[in-house]
Design a protein around this motif. Structure first.
Motif, short mmCIF file in Angstrom:
data_model
loop_
_atom_site.label_atom_id
_atom_site.label_comp_id
_atom_site.label_asym_id
_atom_site.label_seq_id
_atom_site.Cartn_x
_atom_site.Cartn_y
_atom_site.Cartn_z
N ALA A 169 0.81 -1.22 0.00
CA ALA A 169 0.00 0.00 0.00
C ALA A 169 0.84 1.26 0.00
N THR A 185 1.11 3.14 -3.30
CA THR A 185 -0.04 3.82 -3.88
C THR A 185 -0.50 4.99 -3.01
N PRO A 227 -3.39 6.20 -1.62
CA PRO A 227 -4.42 7.06 -2.21
C PRO A 227 -4.71 8.25 -1.30
N LEU A 237 -9.46 1.91 2.13
CA LEU A 237 -9.09 2.61 0.90
C LEU A 237 -7.58 2.56 0.67
N GLY A 256 -8.32 -0.51 -1.51
CA GLY A 256 -8.94 0.26 -2.57
C GLY A 256 -10.45 0.17 -2.59
#
Length: 305
Positions: free
Chosen positions: A80, A83, A85, A124, A128
């Motif tokens: 993670a 990424t 987010p 998230l 995701g």
């Protein structure tokens, strides 16, 4: 090459180990909160549904445990960090700030409510959007653990008490019982009963709403109109069930005395309230299904000559 790959997969650590840091972090945050609730708020009748909400949410999340499995399409917690987010980190930060404020200032609304953004943020970041779509209901169901703010309770309790007492007295008077009402005080025969805050039905409505939403989730109807009507029926059914409870308490007091109405019967009628509410919702759902089936076009009925 095949043998080497097989050996590597066979020697790989269990997938749940990748989640161990996340689980430990959540445990550090919320195990003290749950402990305090179990020794405080959850001991009150109005919040006794709290541990059930938690257990149901955990069970529903366990049923969706496949969403936590790391595969080629879903990033694992270990990956993670590549990424990160922005939305997930923003939601998580908001939840952590709410938790810090609630825990430090003893504001249960923020402390308990922070579970929802914290969990959504973690999902998230680590898994995701697909995982959020699979686990949104167990996470949002935790909202029923959050104690209602005092101004909400005070603002709704008074009108609910007036409505419940008026409905109960009108129904009993209509079937011939000698009942009179002055505000939230009911007089029947030689007895006077006060519809107290606990009998207003606010917390019963809250609990029955949770039960109704869980029923809708488990039934998984696909029709938008049917789901909308079921959702709209939850609060009226909960209010009606509480009126039934108050009527039962009045009748027990009238026929068997004040001690009977305030003893075991008081708690028993609470169970009756939930039975009436659930049965009413199931009956309404069956009615909606029967009407939908009756109005379905012949071409969709599946019958052939």
């Amino acid at each position: 090459m095949t043998a080497s790959m097989t050996s590597r997969v066979a020697g790989a650590p269990p997938a749940w180990l990748a989640w161990l840091p996340v689980l430990l972090g959540l445990a550090v945050l919320y195990l003290p909160t749950w402990w305090d609730l179990a020794h405080g708020l959850w001991l009150a009748d109005e919040q006794a549904h709290g541990p059930l909400i938690l257990l149901v949410s955990l069970y529903l999340a366990w049923q969706q445990r496949a969403a936590f499995a790391a595969d080629s399409d879903v990033p694992s917690p270990a990956a993670a960090g590549h990424t990160r987010p922005v939305l997930g980190w923003g939601v998580l930060l908001f939840g952590l700030l709410a938790y810090a404020l609630g825990r430090s200032q003893e504001i249960l609304l923020f402390e308990v409510g922070s579970q929802i953004p914290v969990l959504f943020g973690v999902l998230l970041i680590t898994l995701g959007g697909p995982a959020v779509r699979r686990l949104w209901f167990p996470v949002l169901f935790l909202a029923f653990m959050v104690p209602l703010p005092g101004f909400v309770v005070d603002g709704l309790t008074g009108p609910l008490k007036q409505f419940v007492s008026a409905a109960a007295s009108n129904i009993l008077h209509g079937v011939g019982y000698p009942v009179a009402r002055s505000g939230v005080i009911l007089t029947i025969g030689a007895y006077q009963l006060l519809v107290a805050d606990a009998c207003s039905g606010l917390h019963s409505i809250f609990s029955l709403s949770a039960l109704g939403l869980l029923y809708m989730h488990l039934m998984r109807h696909t029709g938008v109109l049917r789901n909308a009507l079921l959702l709209a029926s939850i609060v009226p059914i909960a209010v009606a069930a509480n009126v039934v409870r108050v009527i039962l308490l009045i009748l027990i007091t009238y026929h068997f005395g004040d001690a009977a109405g305030q003893g075991f019967a008081h708690d028993f009628t609470g169970m009756v309230l939930f039975m009436v509410g659930l049965l009413a919702m199931m009956g309404f759902d069956v009615l909606l299904g029967a009407v939908a089936f009756r109005n379905r076009p012949r071409s969709e009925s599946g019958s052939t000559r």
